[in-house]
Scaffold this motif. Structure first.
Motif, PDB file in Angstrom:
ATOM      1  N   GLU A 216      -0.994  -4.653  -1.434  1.00 20.74           N
ATOM      2  CA  GLU A 216      -2.261  -4.911  -2.107  1.00 20.74           C
ATOM      3  C   GLU A 216      -3.094  -3.647  -2.258  1.00 20.74           C
ATOM      4  O   GLU A 216      -3.862  -3.520  -3.213  1.00 20.74           O
ATOM      5  CB  GLU A 216      -3.028  -6.002  -1.367  1.00 20.74           C
ATOM      6  N   GLU A 217      -2.956  -2.709  -1.329  1.00 21.05           N
ATOM      7  CA  GLU A 217      -3.646  -1.430  -1.476  1.00 21.05           C
ATOM      8  C   GLU A 217      -2.877  -0.484  -2.387  1.00 21.05           C
ATOM      9  O   GLU A 217      -3.472   0.299  -3.141  1.00 21.05           O
ATOM     10  CB  GLU A 217      -3.844  -0.781  -0.101  1.00 21.05           C
ATOM     11  N   ARG A 218      -1.564  -0.536  -2.350  1.00 23.36           N
ATOM     12  CA  ARG A 218      -0.748   0.415  -3.106  1.00 23.36           C
ATOM     13  C   ARG A 218      -0.937   0.263  -4.610  1.00 23.36           C
ATOM     14  O   ARG A 218      -0.793   1.218  -5.365  1.00 23.36           O
ATOM     15  CB  ARG A 218       0.726   0.240  -2.725  1.00 23.36           C
ATOM     16  N   ARG A 219      -1.270  -0.937  -5.061  1.00 21.69           N
ATOM     17  CA  ARG A 219      -1.459  -1.124  -6.500  1.00 21.69           C
ATOM     18  C   ARG A 219      -2.651  -0.328  -7.030  1.00 21.69           C
ATOM     19  O   ARG A 219      -2.766  -0.080  -8.227  1.00 21.69           O
ATOM     20  CB  ARG A 219      -1.624  -2.604  -6.832  1.00 21.69           C
ATOM     21  N   PHE A 220      -3.562   0.082  -6.124  1.00 23.82           N
ATOM     22  CA  PHE A 220      -4.731   0.859  -6.522  1.00 23.82           C
ATOM     23  C   PHE A 220      -4.580   2.351  -6.236  1.00 23.82           C
ATOM     24  O   PHE A 220      -5.521   3.110  -6.468  1.00 23.82           O
ATOM     25  CB  PHE A 220      -5.973   0.358  -5.777  1.00 23.82           C
ATOM     26  N   VAL A 221      -3.428   2.791  -5.740  1.00 23.94           N
ATOM     27  CA  VAL A 221      -3.349   4.128  -5.162  1.00 23.94           C
ATOM     28  C   VAL A 221      -3.582   5.237  -6.178  1.00 23.94           C
ATOM     29  O   VAL A 221      -4.204   6.254  -5.860  1.00 23.94           O
ATOM     30  CB  VAL A 221      -2.009   4.332  -4.404  1.00 23.94           C
ATOM     31  N   SER A 222      -3.120   5.070  -7.411  1.00 25.18           N
ATOM     32  CA  SER A 222      -3.306   6.158  -8.383  1.00 25.18           C
ATOM     33  C   SER A 222      -4.779   6.353  -8.723  1.00 25.18           C
ATOM     34  O   SER A 222      -5.274   7.489  -8.758  1.00 25.18           O
ATOM     35  CB  SER A 222      -2.503   5.880  -9.650  1.00 25.18           C
ATOM     36  N   LEU A 223      -5.488   5.263  -8.954  1.00 27.37           N
ATOM     37  CA  LEU A 223      -6.905   5.382  -9.286  1.00 27.37           C
ATOM     38  C   LEU A 223      -7.711   5.851  -8.076  1.00 27.37           C
ATOM     39  O   LEU A 223      -8.668   6.625  -8.210  1.00 27.37           O
ATOM     40  CB  LEU A 223      -7.429   4.050  -9.815  1.00 27.37           C
ATOM     41  N   ASP A 224      -7.318   5.420  -6.890  1.00 28.48           N
ATOM     42  CA  ASP A 224      -7.989   5.904  -5.680  1.00 28.48           C
ATOM     43  C   ASP A 224      -7.735   7.400  -5.473  1.00 28.48           C
ATOM     44  O   ASP A 224      -8.625   8.134  -5.040  1.00 28.48           O
ATOM     45  CB  ASP A 224      -7.512   5.116  -4.459  1.00 28.48           C
ATOM     46  N   LEU A 225      -6.516   7.856  -5.785  1.00 32.74           N
ATOM     47  CA  LEU A 225      -6.230   9.285  -5.661  1.00 32.74           C
ATOM     48  C   LEU A 225      -7.065  10.100  -6.637  1.00 32.74           C
ATOM     49  O   LEU A 225      -7.733  11.069  -6.230  1.00 32.74           O
ATOM     50  CB  LEU A 225      -4.746   9.553  -5.905  1.00 32.74           C
ATOM     51  N   ILE A 226      -7.058   9.762  -7.904  1.00 31.67           N
ATOM     52  CA  ILE A 226      -7.731  10.622  -8.878  1.00 31.67           C
ATOM     53  C   ILE A 226      -9.240  10.614  -8.702  1.00 31.67           C
ATOM     54  O   ILE A 226      -9.909  11.597  -9.054  1.00 31.67           O
ATOM     55  CB  ILE A 226      -7.342  10.270 -10.329  1.00 31.67           C
ATOM     56  N   THR A 227      -9.789   9.541  -8.140  1.00 33.48           N
ATOM     57  CA  THR A 227     -11.234   9.492  -7.899  1.00 33.48           C
ATOM     58  C   THR A 227     -11.618  10.022  -6.523  1.00 33.48           C
ATOM     59  O   THR A 227     -12.782   9.940  -6.128  1.00 33.48           O
ATOM     60  CB  THR A 227     -11.767   8.058  -8.073  1.00 33.48           C
ATOM     61  N   GLY A 228     -10.647  10.582  -5.798  1.00 38.21           N
ATOM     62  CA  GLY A 228     -10.939  11.256  -4.540  1.00 38.21           C
ATOM     63  C   GLY A 228     -11.188  10.354  -3.360  1.00 38.21           C
ATOM     64  O   GLY A 228     -11.806  10.764  -2.376  1.00 38.21           O
ATOM     65  N   ARG A 229     -10.672   9.133  -3.391  1.00 33.58           N
ATOM     66  CA  ARG A 229     -10.944   8.171  -2.318  1.00 33.58           C
ATOM     67  C   ARG A 229      -9.934   8.216  -1.175  1.00 33.58           C
ATOM     68  O   ARG A 229     -10.203   7.660  -0.102  1.00 33.58           O
ATOM     69  CB  ARG A 229     -10.952   6.750  -2.900  1.00 33.58           C
ATOM     70  N   VAL A 230      -8.765   8.817  -1.402  1.00 32.49           N
ATOM     71  CA  VAL A 230      -7.720   8.776  -0.376  1.00 32.49           C
ATOM     72  C   VAL A 230      -7.940   9.914   0.611  1.00 32.49           C
ATOM     73  O   VAL A 230      -7.426  11.019   0.472  1.00 32.49           O
ATOM     74  CB  VAL A 230      -6.316   8.834  -1.007  1.00 32.49           C
ATOM     75  N   VAL A 231      -8.752   9.608   1.592  1.00 34.89           N
ATOM     76  CA  VAL A 231      -9.093  10.546   2.664  1.00 34.89           C
ATOM     77  C   VAL A 231      -8.703   9.882   3.983  1.00 34.89           C
ATOM     78  O   VAL A 231      -8.352   8.694   4.018  1.00 34.89           O
ATOM     79  CB  VAL A 231     -10.603  10.870   2.639  1.00 34.89           C
ATOM     80  N   PRO A 232      -8.707  10.622   5.104  1.00 35.90           N
ATOM     81  CA  PRO A 232      -8.391   9.973   6.382  1.00 35.90           C
ATOM     82  C   PRO A 232      -9.226   8.713   6.587  1.00 35.90           C
ATOM     83  O   PRO A 232     -10.446   8.708   6.382  1.00 35.90           O
ATOM     84  CB  PRO A 232      -8.733  11.069   7.400  1.00 35.90           C
ATOM     85  N   GLY A 233      -8.548   7.653   6.957  1.00 38.98           N
ATOM     86  CA  GLY A 233      -9.192   6.359   7.102  1.00 38.98           C
ATOM     87  C   GLY A 233      -8.959   5.432   5.923  1.00 38.98           C
ATOM     88  O   GLY A 233      -9.109   4.211   6.053  1.00 38.98           O
ATOM     89  N   HIS A 234      -8.598   5.984   4.776  1.00 36.33           N
ATOM     90  CA  HIS A 234      -8.249   5.145   3.631  1.00 36.33           C
ATOM     91  C   HIS A 234      -6.937   4.424   3.927  1.00 36.33           C
ATOM     92  O   HIS A 234      -6.026   5.004   4.527  1.00 36.33           O
ATOM     93  CB  HIS A 234      -8.100   6.015   2.380  1.00 36.33           C
ATOM     94  N   PRO A 235      -6.798   3.169   3.499  1.00 38.75           N
ATOM     95  CA  PRO A 235      -5.586   2.408   3.840  1.00 38.75           C
ATOM     96  C   PRO A 235      -4.283   3.053   3.394  1.00 38.75           C
ATOM     97  O   PRO A 235      -3.240   2.816   4.009  1.00 38.75           O
ATOM     98  CB  PRO A 235      -5.807   1.071   3.123  1.00 38.75           C
ATOM     99  N   MET A 236      -4.297   3.876   2.334  1.00 37.10           N
ATOM    100  CA  MET A 236      -3.062   4.488   1.860  1.00 37.10           C
ATOM    101  C   MET A 236      -2.834   5.887   2.413  1.00 37.10           C
ATOM    102  O   MET A 236      -1.767   6.474   2.187  1.00 37.10           O
ATOM    103  CB  MET A 236      -3.062   4.549   0.324  1.00 37.10           C
ATOM    104  N   HIS A 237      -3.776   6.436   3.138  1.00 32.22           N
ATOM    105  CA  HIS A 237      -3.632   7.807   3.646  1.00 32.22           C
ATOM    106  C   HIS A 237      -2.437   7.918   4.581  1.00 32.22           C
ATOM    107  O   HIS A 237      -1.567   8.789   4.409  1.00 32.22           O
ATOM    108  CB  HIS A 237      -4.914   8.246   4.347  1.00 32.22           C
ATOM    109  N   ASP A 238      -2.352   7.038   5.552  1.00 27.49           N
ATOM    110  CA  ASP A 238      -1.249   7.120   6.511  1.00 27.49           C
ATOM    111  C   ASP A 238       0.089   6.757   5.871  1.00 27.49           C
ATOM    112  O   ASP A 238       1.134   7.295   6.261  1.00 27.49           O
ATOM    113  CB  ASP A 238      -1.520   6.205   7.706  1.00 27.49           C
ATOM    114  N   TYR A 239       0.068   5.859   4.881  1.00 32.40           N
ATOM    115  CA  TYR A 239       1.308   5.519   4.172  1.00 32.40           C
ATOM    116  C   TYR A 239       1.866   6.762   3.482  1.00 32.40           C
ATOM    117  O   TYR A 239       3.059   7.057   3.575  1.00 32.40           O
ATOM    118  CB  TYR A 239       1.029   4.422   3.142  1.00 32.40           C
ATOM    119  N   LEU A 240       1.008   7.501   2.804  1.00 31.01           N
ATOM    120  CA  LEU A 240       1.467   8.676   2.059  1.00 31.01           C
ATOM    121  C   LEU A 240       1.888   9.802   3.001  1.00 31.01           C
ATOM    122  O   LEU A 240       2.956  10.405   2.817  1.00 31.01           O
ATOM    123  CB  LEU A 240       0.367   9.153   1.109  1.00 31.01           C
TER     124      LEU A 240
END
Length: 402
Positions: A216-240
Motif C-alpha cells: 500500500e505504501e509502495r504504490r506511492f513511492v515514485s511520487l513520494d520520492l520526487i517530492t522529497g518525502r522518502v527520508v528516514p522514518g518514511h515507510p519506504m525508506h527501510d524497504y529501499l
C-alpha cells in the motif's frame, strides 16, 4: 506563472492513445510499438481529428523516444513537427507522454544505465524547448511503479531485473529521471506544467506477495520520492535501503524535490483490483466505482493536489463501455460536489490496443486486439485498420458537450 489550464470550474474531457514502446527484442521477445501495430504512424491525422470530433479538449499522446533520438544527441523532428502543428491547428491540447516504458536501443541496460537520468532529461529539454507554446503540458514518465515492476521486479521488460532489489534500482533511477526531466523542462519553458501519472493498485484478500502495508505504501513511492518525502522514518525508506539503495541516493531527492501541478490517477474497474492466488498469479476483481472513489480519495488525502482521471475504460462489449462511461462520470461528479478537485476525465485508450502479451508470442497482432476504446479498429481485406466509431463515441461527445 499563469494558472494551469485545468484549474477552473469545469470538468475537462480528454482521450489517450496507447503509446507503449519497447523496441528491444530477443529470443521469444519481439518489439512492441503500439503506434506501429495500430497504424497510427499512417493514420495520425485522422486519429487526432477523431479525438476532436469526440469532444476531447486534450489528448494524452506519447513521443516514441527511440525514433526521435535514434543516436545520442541527434534528433529527428520531422514527424513531431507535423503532429504538433496539426494539434495546434485543430485546438487539441496535448499532455505529452515523454516516457512510456521503453528507452532507445543505444542506451545499454536501459533504466539502470548510469547516464539514464541525464539522457532522458536532455531529451525532454530538447522537446520542451522546440515546442514551447504548442506543447506546454508534460508527463515526465507514465506509471513509474508499473514500469519498475515490469522492468525491475518481474523481469518482463528490459533490463529484465527481478525481485525487490531490481524493483528498487529501477524505481530510484526512474524517479531521478523524472526529477531531472521536470527541472530541465522548467529551465527552458517556465510556462510548462506537469501531470504526474500513476497506475492505481488495489488488492483483495490476504495471500499477498509482500506485507499489505508495504504494497500500500509502495504504490506511492515514485511520487513520494520526487517530492522529497522518502527520508528516514518514511515507510519506504527501510524497504529501499534494505534492497541496496544507498542513503546518499535517497538524500538526493529532498535536495532536488519537485512537485507536479496535477496528479493523474489511472483506474480500470475490471482489473486495477486483483486477488493473488497461492501459485503467485493474480485474478482480476471487479471493483466498479467504489475502487475509483477509493483511489481518488487516497491521492487527494495524501498529496492535496488537483487530480485528473488520466486513464479509465472498460473492455468487452460496447454496452459495457457505455455503462462504465455513465457510472464513472457520475462518481466523478459526486466527488467534485464533495470538494475533491477532480479536474479532468480521460477515456484511455481512445481506440483498440494490442495486448502487451503480444511481445512474448508469435501469433499475429490481430489475435491480441483489446477493444476498450470509443473507437474500434477493424482490419479490412486490404490489411488497413479502419477506425469505427462506436455508440460510446457518441455518448462521450454528448457528455463532453454538457
Amino acid at each position: 506563472m499563469t494558472p494551469h489550464w485545468l484549474r477552473d470550474e469545469r470538468l475537462h474531457f480528454g482521450v489517450g492513445i496507447e503509446d507503449t514502446f519497447v523496441p528491444q527484442q530477443g529470443i521469444g521477445r519481439r518489439p512492441i510499438d503500439e503506434y506501429e501495430l495500430m497504424q497510427h504512424y499512417e493514420n495520425w491525422r485522422e486519429d487526432l481529428d477523431l479525438a476532436v470530433e469526440a469532444g476531447a479538449e486534450f489528448i494524452r499522446w506519447g513521443i516514441p523516444w527511440y525514433l526521435v533520438e535514434p543516436r545520442p544527441g541527434e534528433f529527428d523532428w520531422r514527424w513531431l513537427d507535423e503532429v504538433s502543428a496539426h494539434m495546434h491547428s485543430i485546438g487539441l491540447r496535448c499532455v505529452v507522454d515523454l516516457m512510456h516504458y521503453g528507452t532507445p536501443l543505444w542506451l545499454d541496460n536501459q533504466f539502470v544505465n548510469a547516464t539514464y537520468p541525464e539522457r532522458v532529461a536532455s531529451y525532454a529539454r530538447a522537446v520542451a524547448e522546440r515546442y514551447a507554446g504548442v506543447w506546454d503540458d508534460f508527463t515526465p514518465l507514465n506509471e513509474p511503479v508499473i514500469n519498475a515492476i515490469y522492468c525491475g521486479e518481474d523481469g518482463t521488460w528490459p533490463p529484465y531485473l527481478t525481485g525487490g532489489d531490481g524493483f528498487s534500482k529501477v524505481i530510484v533511477a526512474l524517479a531521478k529521471g523524472m526529477v531531472r526531466t521536470q527541472q530541465e523542462i522548467a529551465a527552458v519553458n517556465p510556462a510548462a506544467r506537469f501531470v504526474h501519472v500513476d497506475a492505481g493498485f488495489r488488492w483483495e484478500g490476504d495471500d499477498l506477495p509482500l506485507a499489505r502495508e508495504v504494497l500500500e505504501e509502495r504504490r506511492f513511492v515514485s511520487l513520494d520520492l520526487i517530492t522529497g518525502r522518502v527520508v528516514p522514518g518514511h515507510p519506504m525508506h527501510d524497504y529501499l535501503t534494505g534492497n541496496g539503495i544507498r542513503e546518499d541516493d535517497l538524500a538526493w531527492f529532498p535536495d532536488n524535490a519537485v512537485t507536479p501541478d496535477v496528479v493523474g490517477v489511472n483506474y480500470y474497474p475490471g482489473f486495477t483490483t486483483v486477488r493473488y492466488r497461492p501459485d503467485g498469479g493474480t485474478d482480476p476483481v471487479e471493483a466498479g466505482t467504489a475502487g475509483l472513489r477509493d483511489l481518488i480519495e487516497l491521492y487527494w488525502q495524501r498529496y492535496g493536489l488537483p487530480l485528473v482521471v488520466t486513464e479509465t475504460s472498460r473492455g468487452g462489449s460496447v454496452e459495457s463501455r457505455l455503462a462504465w462511461l455513465g457510472e464513472s462520470l457520475e462518481e466523478v461528479e459526486r466527488l467534485r460536489a464533495e470538494g475533491v478537485p477532480v479536474l479532468g476525465y480521460t477515456w484511455f485508450p481512445f481506440f483498440t490496443l494490442v495486448d502487451w502479451l503480444y511481445r512474448h508470442d508469435a501469433r499475429p497482432a490481430d489475435d491480441w486486439f483489446v477493444h476498450m476504446g470509443l473507437v474500434d479498429v477493424v482490419r479490412g481485406p486490404d490489411r488497413r485498420l479502419a477506425r469505427v466509431r462506436t455508440e460510446a463515441f457518441a455518448a462521450f461527445r454528448a457528455s463532453a458537450a454538457r
